[in-house]
Design a protein around this motif. Structure first.
Motif, PDB file in Angstrom:
ATOM      1  N   VAL A   1       0.921  -1.293  -0.018  1.00 64.18           N
ATOM      2  CA  VAL A   1      -0.107   0.000   0.014  1.00 64.18           C
ATOM      3  C   VAL A   1       0.801   1.048  -0.050  1.00 64.18           C
ATOM      4  O   VAL A   1       0.513   2.281  -0.778  1.00 64.18           O
ATOM      5  N   LYS A   2       1.926   1.170   0.847  1.00 61.78           N
ATOM      6  CA  LYS A   2       2.848   2.291   0.782  1.00 61.78           C
ATOM      7  C   LYS A   2       3.522   2.467  -0.518  1.00 61.78           C
ATOM      8  O   LYS A   2       3.679   3.844  -1.040  1.00 61.78           O
ATOM      9  N   LEU A   3       4.037   1.475  -1.385  1.00 60.85           N
ATOM     10  CA  LEU A   3       4.464   1.474  -2.454  1.00 60.85           C
ATOM     11  C   LEU A   3       3.527   2.209  -3.483  1.00 60.85           C
ATOM     12  O   LEU A   3       4.010   3.091  -4.391  1.00 60.85           O
TER      13      LEU A   3
ATOM     14  N   VAL B   1       4.174   5.717  -5.368  1.00 61.09           N
ATOM     15  CA  VAL B   1       4.241   5.932  -6.892  1.00 61.09           C
ATOM     16  C   VAL B   1       3.210   7.089  -7.215  1.00 61.09           C
ATOM     17  O   VAL B   1       3.488   7.864  -8.033  1.00 61.09           O
ATOM     18  N   ILE B   2       1.951   7.000  -6.796  1.00 64.22           N
ATOM     19  CA  ILE B   2       0.957   8.103  -6.987  1.00 64.22           C
ATOM     20  C   ILE B   2       1.473   9.498  -6.782  1.00 64.22           C
ATOM     21  O   ILE B   2       1.435  10.288  -7.432  1.00 64.22           O
TER      22      ILE B   2
ATOM     23  N   CYS C   1       4.131  10.690  -9.022  1.00 72.57           N
ATOM     24  CA  CYS C   1       3.404  10.911 -10.311  1.00 72.57           C
ATOM     25  C   CYS C   1       2.761  12.481 -10.324  1.00 72.57           C
ATOM     26  O   CYS C   1       3.038  13.300 -11.136  1.00 72.57           O
ATOM     27  N   LEU C   2       2.237  12.394  -9.054  1.00 78.24           N
ATOM     28  CA  LEU C   2       1.494  13.968  -8.767  1.00 78.24           C
ATOM     29  C   LEU C   2       2.568  14.906  -8.727  1.00 78.24           C
ATOM     30  O   LEU C   2       2.341  16.264  -9.260  1.00 78.24           O
ATOM     31  N   LEU C   3       3.821  14.681  -8.042  1.00 84.18           N
ATOM     32  CA  LEU C   3       4.710  15.585  -7.839  1.00 84.18           C
ATOM     33  C   LEU C   3       5.389  15.942  -9.261  1.00 84.18           C
ATOM     34  O   LEU C   3       5.770  17.137  -9.523  1.00 84.18           O
ATOM     35  N   ILE C   4       5.729  15.013 -10.282  1.00 79.98           N
ATOM     36  CA  ILE C   4       6.122  15.508 -11.541  1.00 79.98           C
ATOM     37  C   ILE C   4       5.258  16.046 -12.296  1.00 79.98           C
ATOM     38  O   ILE C   4       5.463  17.211 -12.823  1.00 79.98           O
TER      39      ILE C   4
END
Length: 55
Positions: free
Chosen positions: A22-24, A28-29, A32-35
């Protein structure tokens, strides 16, 4: 909805993912939001823009 998805949801409800998984997924989400946020705020970098090749 495909009936196979109901089988998958039932299996997932009986055996939920580990906290590490769940942490992984959330990591990742978040990445992606940061990028996406960086690209939205500062634009696309010039070195990633393809150059037109003249014949």
């Amino acid at each position: 909805m495909n009936p196979m998805w109901l089988v998958r949801m039932a299996r997932w409800a009986r055996n939920p993912p580990s906290p590490g998984r769940v942490k992984l997924v959330f990591g990742v989400i978040a990445l992606c939001l940061l990028i996406f946020g960086y690209e939205w705020a500062f634009g696309w970098p010039d070195w990633l823009v393809p150059q037109k090749i003249r014949p």
